[in-house]
Design a protein around this motif. Structure first.
Motif, short mmCIF file in Angstrom:
data_model
loop_
_atom_site.label_atom_id
_atom_site.label_comp_id
_atom_site.label_asym_id
_atom_site.label_seq_id
_atom_site.Cartn_x
_atom_site.Cartn_y
_atom_site.Cartn_z
N ILE A 5 8.42 9.41 8.58
CA ILE A 5 9.14 8.17 8.92
C ILE A 5 10.15 7.83 7.82
O ILE A 5 11.29 7.44 8.10
N ILE A 6 9.75 8.01 6.55
CA ILE A 6 10.67 7.74 5.44
C ILE A 6 11.85 8.72 5.48
O ILE A 6 13.02 8.32 5.35
N VAL A 9 -0.99 1.49 4.62
CA VAL A 9 -2.20 0.71 4.38
C VAL A 9 -3.31 1.14 5.32
O VAL A 9 -4.47 1.32 4.92
N MET A 10 -2.98 1.32 6.59
CA MET A 10 -3.95 1.74 7.59
C MET A 10 -4.55 3.10 7.24
O MET A 10 -5.77 3.31 7.29
N THR A 11 -3.68 4.03 6.85
CA THR A 11 -4.10 5.39 6.54
C THR A 11 -5.00 5.43 5.30
O THR A 11 -6.07 6.04 5.31
N LEU A 12 -4.57 4.78 4.22
CA LEU A 12 -5.34 4.81 2.99
C LEU A 12 -6.67 4.06 3.12
O LEU A 12 -7.66 4.43 2.48
N GLY A 65 4.99 0.51 5.39
CA GLY A 65 3.92 -0.09 4.60
C GLY A 65 2.64 -0.25 5.39
O GLY A 65 1.54 0.05 4.90
N GLY A 66 2.75 -0.73 6.65
CA GLY A 66 1.55 -0.93 7.47
C GLY A 66 0.84 0.37 7.78
O GLY A 66 -0.39 0.45 7.72
N VAL A 79 0.97 -4.37 12.16
CA VAL A 79 2.41 -4.12 12.08
C VAL A 79 2.91 -3.30 13.26
O VAL A 79 4.08 -3.42 13.67
N ILE A 80 2.06 -2.47 13.83
CA ILE A 80 2.50 -1.40 14.72
C ILE A 80 3.27 -1.92 15.93
O ILE A 80 4.40 -1.50 16.19
N HIS A 81 2.69 -2.82 16.72
CA HIS A 81 3.37 -3.24 17.95
C HIS A 81 4.67 -4.01 17.68
O HIS A 81 5.71 -3.69 18.28
N PRO A 82 4.68 -5.01 16.80
CA PRO A 82 5.95 -5.69 16.55
C PRO A 82 7.04 -4.75 16.03
O PRO A 82 8.18 -4.80 16.50
#
Length: 405
Positions: A183-184, A86-89, A82-83, A116-119
């Motif tokens: 990733i999916i 969101v970042m891409t769009l 999801g993160g 979201v990326i680091h966690p």
């Protein structure tokens, strides 16, 4: 569904997570090449343009810690997917903006996705990659982030010249769609918990108490103070070398490039070392002290151009090599099931450190003492070691959170 037999599981995990991390860093620096165009397009000041970057970074810094809690509670994969989407769009949608407020809003949304990326990345890598390869996995993760930073300005600027700024943002944004789909598609190999991590999750109160324990706060300080030092090099090295030692802007830029290449190379070296020794703190201390010595030398002694570039390459190599053992120390300090929130919290320290110091460094330069910038950088690196040593010693004396469950 076809498989990828030529790549092992660890390699595929690193490729998937690394692709998202590359985009995360690329998107953070793909906006500055647009500033000149946007000033004419939207009639805004440079201060307003800087607001877009500030909103993106601030959103990431504020949201990272809460996202870490959610990652550990509900699983990292869904937040990573999801993160990244969101970042891409958000970046792609900037290509349709008709007013600057839309750019600013989309920058905030991109920062939200980036939080979201680091966690999520560190939670997945820690659970998915074999323990004997985790150092190299972390180093590759950091390396591709640096590559994203390095690639964003020239690639985005070139695309803007070739196809226009709107099409350039649409293109670099939509590049993230295949990454999300990959990733999916391969999500079954992205583990979220291993072995003992599958036990009952700690409560919110327990987790919060752990984040504010002495050891984790010291690690937070370690990362924050290290980032305060790094901000002086990234933002002001060119100016310092030009003002202090009379290097041309071209030569000073080459010196910064040498430092950055050394850092990227050192990151990979540090991952190899981290997998072959458990003396991570000793390794970090030795390399940080040597790196601080290099900065003192460059700041206080006028060196020929070639020597300056070579010495800064060496300094970057040392500092870069210290980063992966540092990350492994944090992973080892996090109890099972708590890695997402720990890295989310500590990554906020990196963002905070990068925001604190640039103005003060600029004040030193305005005051006619540019050589003190690198002296302060060296002092901050040395001070960061006090946090690192204390954090490691304190963690060894503290009970593990999961042991109480």
């Amino acid at each position: 569904m076809p498989r990828l037999p030529s790549l092992g599981k660890d390699a595929r995990v690193n490729a998937l997570i690394g692709s998202g991390h590359f985009l995360s860093h690329y998107y953070q620096l793909c906006l500055p090449p647009m500033f000149i165009v946007w000033q004419g397009e939207f009639g805004v000041s440079f201060a307003e343009l800087g607001l877009a970057m500030a909103l993106m970074s601030a959103t990431t810094a504020v949201v990272q810690s809460p996202i870490g809690f959610l990652v550990d509670r509900y699983g990292a994969r869904r937040f990573l997917i999801g993160g990244t989407m969101v970042m891409t769009l958000s970046i792609a949608a900037m290509g349709f903006a008709t007013a600057f407020w839309q750019i600013a809003l989309l920058a905030m949304l991109s920062g939200l996705g980036n939080s979201v990326i680091h966690p999520a990345d560190y939670a997945i890598l820690s659970a998915s990659v074999k323990p004997e390869r985790i150092g190299r996995s972390f180093s590759l993760h950091t390396f591709v982030g640096h590559v994203g930073f390095a690639a964003a300005p020239p690639v985005t600027a070139a695309l803007t010249l070739l196809i226009g700024w709107r099409q350039a943002l649409l293109l670099v944004g939509l590049v993230g769609i295949p990454v999300v789909l990959s990733i999916i598609w391969q999500s079954r190999i992205l583990l979220e918990a291993r072995g003992e991590q599958r036990r009952r999750r700690s409560s919110f109160v327990e987790s919060t108490r752990f984040l504010f324990s002495r050891s984790i706060l010291l690690f937070f300080g370690f990362f924050m103070v290290s980032s305060m030092a790094g901000a002086g090099i990234q933002s002001w090295l060119i100016t310092v070398l030009h003002r202090s030692h009379g290097l041309s802007l071209e030569a000073a830029s080459s010196a910064l490039t040498g430092y950055m290449i050394g850092t990227m190379s050192g990151v990979l070296l540090g991952g190899w070392v981290a997998d072959r020794t458990d003396k991570h703190l000793s390794f970090v201390i030795v390399l940080t002290v040597l790196g601080a010595g290099v900065m003192l030398l460059v700041g206080l002694v006028g060196l020929p151009q070639f020597v300056t570039v070579a010495v800064l390459f060496g300094g970057g190599l040392m500092i870069g090599a210290s980063r992966t053992p540092r990350d492994v120390m944090v992973k080892d300090a996090a109890p099972p099931g708590e890695i997402g929130k720990v890295f989310g919290f500590i990554s906020s320290g990196l963002s905070l450190g990068g925001a604190i110091m640039p103005v003060f460094y600029g004040f030193l330069i305005d005051s006619g003492r540019p050589e003190f910038v690198l002296v302060l950088v060296a002092a901050l690196w040395l001070a960061s070691l006090l946090f690192a040593g204390s954090a490691r010693a304190t963690r060894q004396r503290e009970p593990v959170l999961a042991a109480a469950e």
